[in-house]
Design a protein around this motif. Structure first.
Motif, PDB file in Angstrom:
ATOM      1  N   ARG A 222      13.674  -0.552   7.306  1.00  0.00           N
ATOM      2  CA  ARG A 222      13.806   0.748   7.988  1.00  0.00           C
ATOM      3  C   ARG A 222      13.252   0.598   9.403  1.00  0.00           C
ATOM      4  NH1 ARG A 222      11.390   4.817   3.309  1.00  0.00           N
ATOM      5  NH2 ARG A 222      12.660   3.946   1.633  1.00  0.00           N
ATOM      6  N   GLU A 224      11.309   1.959  11.458  1.00  0.00           N
ATOM      7  CA  GLU A 224      10.239   2.940  11.633  1.00  0.00           C
ATOM      8  C   GLU A 224       9.291   2.453  12.704  1.00  0.00           C
ATOM      9  OE1 GLU A 224       9.030   5.415   8.323  1.00  0.00           O
ATOM     10  OE2 GLU A 224       9.308   3.641   7.081  1.00  0.00           O
ATOM     11  N   PHE A 234       9.700  -4.208   4.650  1.00  0.00           N
ATOM     12  CA  PHE A 234       8.599  -4.008   3.715  1.00  0.00           C
ATOM     13  C   PHE A 234       9.147  -4.261   2.317  1.00  0.00           C
ATOM     14  CE2 PHE A 234       9.935   0.173   2.117  1.00  0.00           C
ATOM     15  CZ  PHE A 234      10.847   0.527   3.079  1.00  0.00           C
ATOM     16  N   ALA A 392       0.504   6.915   0.711  1.00  0.00           N
ATOM     17  CA  ALA A 392       1.399   7.009  -0.447  1.00  0.00           C
ATOM     18  C   ALA A 392       1.783   5.598  -0.868  1.00  0.00           C
ATOM     19  CB  ALA A 392       2.646   7.804  -0.094  1.00  0.00           C
ATOM     20  N   VAL A 393       1.470   5.289  -2.106  1.00  0.00           N
ATOM     21  CA  VAL A 393       1.735   3.931  -2.564  1.00  0.00           C
ATOM     22  C   VAL A 393       2.943   3.904  -3.504  1.00  0.00           C
ATOM     23  CG1 VAL A 393       0.199   3.882  -4.586  1.00  0.00           C
ATOM     24  CG2 VAL A 393       0.430   1.861  -3.159  1.00  0.00           C
ATOM     25  N   GLY A 395       6.441   6.612  -4.719  1.00  0.00           N
ATOM     26  CA  GLY A 395       7.128   7.896  -4.723  1.00  0.00           C
ATOM     27  C   GLY A 395       8.296   7.822  -5.684  1.00  0.00           C
ATOM     28  N   ALA A 417       9.710   4.145  -6.504  1.00  0.00           N
ATOM     29  CA  ALA A 417       9.540   2.910  -5.730  1.00  0.00           C
ATOM     30  C   ALA A 417       8.076   2.816  -5.304  1.00  0.00           C
ATOM     31  CB  ALA A 417      10.450   2.910  -4.515  1.00  0.00           C
ATOM     32  N   ILE A 418       7.509   1.663  -5.570  1.00  0.00           N
ATOM     33  CA  ILE A 418       6.130   1.396  -5.159  1.00  0.00           C
ATOM     34  C   ILE A 418       6.188   0.599  -3.864  1.00  0.00           C
ATOM     35  CG2 ILE A 418       4.051   0.054  -5.740  1.00  0.00           C
ATOM     36  CD1 ILE A 418       4.916   0.458  -8.728  1.00  0.00           C
ATOM     37  N   GLY A 419       5.389   0.981  -2.872  1.00  0.00           N
ATOM     38  CA  GLY A 419       5.304   0.195  -1.646  1.00  0.00           C
ATOM     39  C   GLY A 419       4.362  -0.978  -1.893  1.00  0.00           C
ATOM     40  N   ARG A 422       1.590  -1.737   0.727  1.00  0.00           N
ATOM     41  CA  ARG A 422       0.443  -0.816   0.658  1.00  0.00           C
ATOM     42  C   ARG A 422      -0.379  -1.058  -0.598  1.00  0.00           C
ATOM     43  NH1 ARG A 422       3.171   4.845   2.680  1.00  0.00           N
ATOM     44  NH2 ARG A 422       4.239   3.915   4.462  1.00  0.00           N
TER      45      ARG A 422
HETATM   46  P1  AMP Z   1      10.374   6.017  -0.317  1.00  0.00           P
HETATM   47  O1  AMP Z   1      11.477   5.054  -0.661  1.00  0.00           O
HETATM   48  O2  AMP Z   1      10.432   6.516   1.086  1.00  0.00           O
HETATM   49  O3  AMP Z   1      10.196   7.067  -1.355  1.00  0.00           O
HETATM   50  O4  AMP Z   1       9.049   5.154  -0.334  1.00  0.00           O
HETATM   51  C1  AMP Z   1       8.429   4.702  -1.510  1.00  0.00           C
HETATM   52  C2  AMP Z   1       7.201   3.938  -1.140  1.00  0.00           C
HETATM   53  O5  AMP Z   1       7.570   2.809  -0.342  1.00  0.00           O
HETATM   54  C3  AMP Z   1       6.236   4.713  -0.258  1.00  0.00           C
HETATM   55  O6  AMP Z   1       5.352   5.475  -1.034  1.00  0.00           O
HETATM   56  C4  AMP Z   1       5.526   3.603   0.468  1.00  0.00           C
HETATM   57  O7  AMP Z   1       4.480   3.092  -0.324  1.00  0.00           O
HETATM   58  C5  AMP Z   1       6.580   2.537   0.618  1.00  0.00           C
HETATM   59  N1  AMP Z   1       7.173   2.545   1.979  1.00  0.00           N
HETATM   60  C6  AMP Z   1       8.144   3.341   2.466  1.00  0.00           C
HETATM   61  N2  AMP Z   1       8.435   3.028   3.737  1.00  0.00           N
HETATM   62  C7  AMP Z   1       7.617   2.013   4.080  1.00  0.00           C
HETATM   63  C8  AMP Z   1       7.419   1.236   5.274  1.00  0.00           C
HETATM   64  N3  AMP Z   1       8.145   1.438   6.358  1.00  0.00           N
HETATM   65  N4  AMP Z   1       6.468   0.267   5.255  1.00  0.00           N
HETATM   66  C9  AMP Z   1       5.731   0.035   4.148  1.00  0.00           C
HETATM   67  N5  AMP Z   1       5.887   0.719   3.005  1.00  0.00           N
HETATM   68  C10 AMP Z   1       6.802   1.697   2.955  1.00  0.00           C
END
Ligand code: AMP
Length: 532
Positions: A222, A224, A234, A392-393, A395, A417-419, A422
């Motif tokens: 992404r 970001e 990531f 957020a680790v 979601g 999905a777990i990051g 993080r």
């Molecule tokens: P999401 O897919 O946006 O629901 O994200 C799920 C998890 O992925 C989040 O809680 C973060 O732990 C991790 N995450 C999302 N985006 C990033 C990013 N750019 N860098 C690192 N971890 C991320």
């Protein structure tokens, strides 16, 4: 910049290096083990997919689709591509010298070559379109038609315009030429739920015993703004349950799975938040969203630009806002829990009961709506310590209509999905990130005979799973022991001519300097017990 420092990892990406990668491996290995015990099988979807897959599933008014995707056009080299490249890098010759040619030395001589190239491009483009070598979309069709007309106008007006005007025309035409789509629009996956749903449909998994429980791990992309815990490449570890049932017990078990995984890793101070965002019916979320929109409109002037825009596009997302001055306003907004339909209310109540049965602790957070369009009913998020603002680790949530939206049969689904980045950071912050690295044994050998024995010893030890460093050249014992300590070896096996001829090998424990003698077989046995 010195030539040595010329190449660096791209902003937002990074190298994961030893010894940290040993921690990544431990985390992933634990995931494989825990997920298996919950009956999940691993899926490895491709890293890139059609852009449309993500656009349709994640939603157009999400940050991900609107501005964060790494997308590219995938095409075979062709003459159309070559003409397009030549046209977009074309610039007018500075000065056309020499005797007047058929076109003279003026504007026509300068700009007519561009028009000629454009003619070839239009011709090749039309042929490629007719033969299906470029996407046969209505946009491509009309663009090719229009470009022929625009070329004629350009050509006929060259001489009546000055250089600056002609250059402006060229730039405008270049912009149009770039729009011809030569191949499929692809995107590096920003998340994997859409891919898993695509695979579920593609492989007719609805014919397998339901529900289908899949997990994945791997890189996501992404665009970001990079910061601690937020990268452009990531890693996520995620799971999805797809099938005919939306029983709250499934939601609860999926959440229990994540909490079990975190507990197994020793991740501390995690907090699980849950919510229900209802489903799309008028008497449920749709009604609530309208109410929210109306309430937000009343306070529009007090909101920031993002929230103002979201009143129209996606009012639920306003609840996500982290802006300090919006918090008081948001706290007074109507809460979704008071507007759920009876079915969703029951589903949510049962989810909480199911979590209680499993001893999973949670807090309720009515503002937890999650960023992506496809969620409905259960949403959840897990935060962990030591992560600052990006805490957020994990979601996740339920997404019952997604498979159907992507062209599959009606299917219920929930996932998370777990990051991983993080998760690793939080483990390290909590002192749970240490990994035993370094070799078990360093073989300090001296002499040709000893070397042959050392090679054999290394082979046997490695076969038994012991990690061995065998130096490629002879070293004095003192030097060898020094290097062994530097590498973090636990033992040094000393092999000189005496040891080889007597068959009594010396093993030194580097931590305390003690030495003991062993016969080969006994040594192997001893080290097998002691290996890391
Ligand atoms: P999401 O897919 O946006 O629901 O994200 C799920 C998890 O992925 C989040 O809680 C973060 O732990 C991790 N995450 C999302 N985006 C990033 C990013 N750019 N860098 C690192 N971890 C991320």
């Amino acid at each position: 910049m010195s030539s040595k420092a010329k190449f660096q990892a791209i902003r937002g990406t990074r190298d994961l290096l030893p010894p940290e990668t040993a921690l990544w491996n431990r985390v992933e290995q634990t995931a494989h083990e825990v997920f298996r015990t919950f009956g999940f099988g691993e899926i490895r979807p491709p890293i890139f997919e059609p852009t449309e897959l993500f656009a349709r599933s994640i939603g157009l008014d999400t940050d991900i689709v609107a501005k964060e995707m790494f997308s590219f056009e995938d095409y075979e080299p062709s003459t159309v591509f070559e003409y397009r490249s030549a046209l977009v890098i074309w610039h007018e010759p500075r000065d056309v010298q020499g005797p007047p040619g058929p076109l003279g030395t003026g504007a026509l001589a300068k700009f007519q070559p561009f028009a000629a190239l454009l003619s070839l491009f239009c011709l090749a483009g039309r042929q490629a379109f007719d033969n299906g070598l470029i996407p046969r979309t209505p946009e491509n069709d009309s663009l090719l038609n229009e470009l022929v007309g625009e070329r004629d106008i350009f050509l006929s007006s060259i001489q009546s315009r000055n250089d600056r005007e002609n250059c402006a025309d060229v730039d405008r035409l270049k912009e149009r030429i770039r729009r011809l789509q030569l191949g499929d629009e692809l995107t590096l996956r920003p998340e994997a739920t859409a891919s898993v749903c695509r695979a579920y449909i593609e492989h007719s998994m609805q014919q397998m015993p339901q529900p289908v429980k899949l997990y994945y791990m791997g890189a996501m992309f992404r665009r970001e703004r990079p910061q601690k815990g937020r990268y452009r490449q990531f890693y996520q570890i995620g799971a999805e349950v797809l099938g005919g049932s939306d029983a709250p017990a499934i939601d609860a078990e999926v959440i229990e799975l994540v909490m079990t995984f975190f507990a197994r890793l020793g991740l501390e101070s995690t907090e699980l938040s849950i919510n229900s965002i209802g489903h799309a019916a008028d008497n449920c979320r749709r009604g609530y969203v309208e109410l929210l929109r109306a309430e937000l409109t009343k306070v529009k002037d007090q909101l920031g630009a993002d929230s103002q825009r979201r009143i129209e596009t996606n009012p639920l997302r306003v609840l996500d806002s982290k802006l300090e001055h919006e918090q008081g306003i948001i706290a007074k907004l109507p809460k979704i829990a008071d507007h759920l339909c009876d079915e969703c209310k029951t589903h949510y109540a049962q989810l909480k009961r199911q979590l209680d049965l499993r001893g999973v602790k949670y807090v309720e957070n009515w503002r937890l709506v999650r960023g992506l369009d496809y969620y409905m009913r259960t949403t959840f998020e897990i935060t962990a310590r030591g992560l600052g603002s990006q805490n957020a680790v994990c979601g996740g949530g339920r997404y019952d209509g997604l498979v159907e939206l992507l062209g599959g049969p009606p299917t219920k689904g929930i996932g998370f999905a777990i990051g991983e980045d993080r998760l690793i950071l939080s483990l390290q912050e909590g002192g749970k990130g240490s990994v035993v690295e370094g070799r078990d044994v360093y073989i300090a050998w001296l002499g040709e005979n000893a070397y042959a024995t050392a090679i054999r010893a290394a082979q046997n030890l490695r076969k038994a799973g012991v990690s061995v460093e065998l130096p490629p050249s002879e070293q004095k014992f003192g030097k060898a022991l020094e290097r062994a300590s530097k590498l973090g070896a636990r033992f040094a096996l000393i092999l000189g001519d005496n040891e080889v001829s007597s068959g009594e090998w010396t093993l030194k424990t580097l931590a305390d300097g003690t030495q003991a003698k062993f016969a080969e077989a006994a040594l192997l046995e001893y080290l097998k017990q002691k290996k890391v």
